[in-house]
Motif scaffolding. Sequence first.
Motif, short mmCIF file in Angstrom:
data_model
loop_
_atom_site.label_atom_id
_atom_site.label_comp_id
_atom_site.label_asym_id
_atom_site.label_seq_id
_atom_site.Cartn_x
_atom_site.Cartn_y
_atom_site.Cartn_z
N LEU A 232 6.22 -16.15 29.72
CA LEU A 232 5.89 -17.03 28.27
C LEU A 232 7.11 -17.02 27.59
N ASP A 233 6.94 -16.71 26.16
CA ASP A 233 7.73 -16.84 25.40
C ASP A 233 8.55 -15.48 24.95
N ALA A 234 8.32 -14.52 26.01
CA ALA A 234 8.62 -13.20 25.86
C ALA A 234 10.06 -12.86 26.96
N ALA A 235 10.75 -11.96 26.54
CA ALA A 235 12.01 -11.34 27.15
C ALA A 235 12.21 -10.07 26.95
N VAL A 254 6.68 3.51 30.33
CA VAL A 254 7.86 2.55 30.40
C VAL A 254 8.42 2.57 29.01
N LEU A 255 9.75 2.57 28.87
CA LEU A 255 10.59 2.36 27.90
C LEU A 255 10.95 0.70 27.78
N ILE A 256 10.77 0.02 26.69
CA ILE A 256 10.96 -1.03 26.53
C ILE A 256 11.64 -1.78 25.13
N ALA A 257 12.43 -2.70 25.42
CA ALA A 257 13.00 -3.38 24.23
C ALA A 257 12.66 -5.04 24.81
N ALA A 258 12.20 -5.55 23.67
CA ALA A 258 12.08 -6.98 23.89
C ALA A 258 11.98 -7.83 22.66
N ASN A 259 11.96 -9.15 22.86
CA ASN A 259 11.93 -10.36 21.97
C ASN A 259 10.84 -11.02 22.30
N MET A 260 9.80 -11.62 21.62
CA MET A 260 8.49 -12.17 22.03
C MET A 260 7.99 -13.18 20.67
N LEU A 286 11.29 -6.01 19.58
CA LEU A 286 10.89 -4.77 19.71
C LEU A 286 11.95 -3.91 20.01
N SER A 287 11.92 -2.57 19.43
CA SER A 287 13.13 -1.59 19.69
C SER A 287 12.34 -0.16 20.06
N GLN A 288 12.98 0.46 20.94
CA GLN A 288 12.65 1.94 20.99
C GLN A 288 11.11 2.02 21.42
N GLY A 289 10.50 0.77 22.33
CA GLY A 289 9.11 0.96 22.70
C GLY A 289 8.92 1.94 23.45
N HIS A 290 7.70 2.26 23.52
CA HIS A 290 7.31 3.34 24.76
C HIS A 290 5.87 3.27 24.96
N PHE A 301 1.33 3.52 22.58
CA PHE A 301 2.26 2.76 22.24
C PHE A 301 3.07 3.30 21.14
N GLN A 302 4.26 3.38 21.10
CA GLN A 302 5.23 3.64 19.95
C GLN A 302 6.19 2.79 19.96
N GLY A 303 6.74 2.44 18.97
CA GLY A 303 7.95 1.09 18.81
C GLY A 303 8.06 0.77 17.40
N GLU A 304 9.14 0.28 17.27
CA GLU A 304 9.78 -0.62 16.11
C GLU A 304 9.73 -1.98 16.14
#
Length: 361
Positions: A232-235, A254-260, A286-290, A301-304
């Motif tokens: 979609l519009d997420a990476a 999963v650890l995740i960093a994203a733009n959506m 999204l940064s420091q996503g867990h 979920f945890q993240g900034e």
Amino acid sequence: ARMDRGPEPRLAVRSGTLFLHAAEMHGWLASLKPVRTHLGEIASAGGSITISSLSVNGPAQSPEAWAVSAAGSSDSLTVSSPDLPEALSLSCRSFSYDPERISVKGLSATMGHSSVAGLEAHLDPGASPHLDIRSAQAAIDAGEIHRWLASKEKMQTPLRKISAISGNIILSTLALKGPLSTPGEWQFMTTGMADDLVIRSPSLPDRLVLRRGKFTLTPGLIVLDSARVGMLDAAATLSGTLMVSPEGLRGMDVLIAANMGPAGMQWIKTFAGLPQVLKVQQRIALSQGHFVGSDKGALSFQGEISTQEGRTLSLGLVRQEKELKINKLEIRDAVSRVSLTLGLRKRSWETTFSGRLDLST
């Protein structure tokens, strides 16, 4: 060769080097009724086989009782079969065969746009054939192999959640062992990377693109290392562990960093069962996503999260079967600094609030 005469004549053959033309041998064997059924679905063969040693012992009139051992190599061997999507090309640095074990070393194979190199393997026939692959590298055309496997009746159920796939998978190592007829009992480990892999599934709202990223596969686990995915519009860039089974995804850590954008966020809310009141109308980072989840319903979920307008949200939540807890929600921008918690149950809710929240926020 030697023939021992008597009531039950016995044959003993010792051979030096033999050069076999595969097409000629296939044509001859296919003309022999006792052998024809053993050729299975091999429609044609080409190339050459070199037998460096051959031993045959047994009753002359009972070929099925012969004890045969052989060793050799093959060069540019090709096999065509209705069961294969393309002709299979083989070259083998060395092989050996006896009633106890079949072994190959330095085997290379090509079928269509897929290939395997450096394969070392053993097959112990016996009553329960056992396969042991020591090493191999491979380049796999995912679309070609998926279409072939999906055409097989036995594979249609395991592949039902993947409607189409394209791109390449590179395997740098492969080790596998287990009973040949029972893939569910195989022990294996393979490492590799995806190269612009595109997956379409009825369970996804759009195609899933895996552009780069290393992975390790073992029974029931997929370990990702900096996998770049988009939908979609997420990476996003993912690292962590997926727990899988033949029925599908069982869980993840999963650890995740994203733009959506809004579409990606809406799908995540639906997938995770989050309240629809959490609205996003702009792109976020999204940064420091867990993310930890289970097919039994538990999710954390945890993240900034940062918005295009300069707001930052620090979020921590846990979702159980009948409850959602936002243990931490901190909102910060140029004029506001807020900290709150929120607990939602089926028939009640509770919240705490502290800080300053400006209407512009």
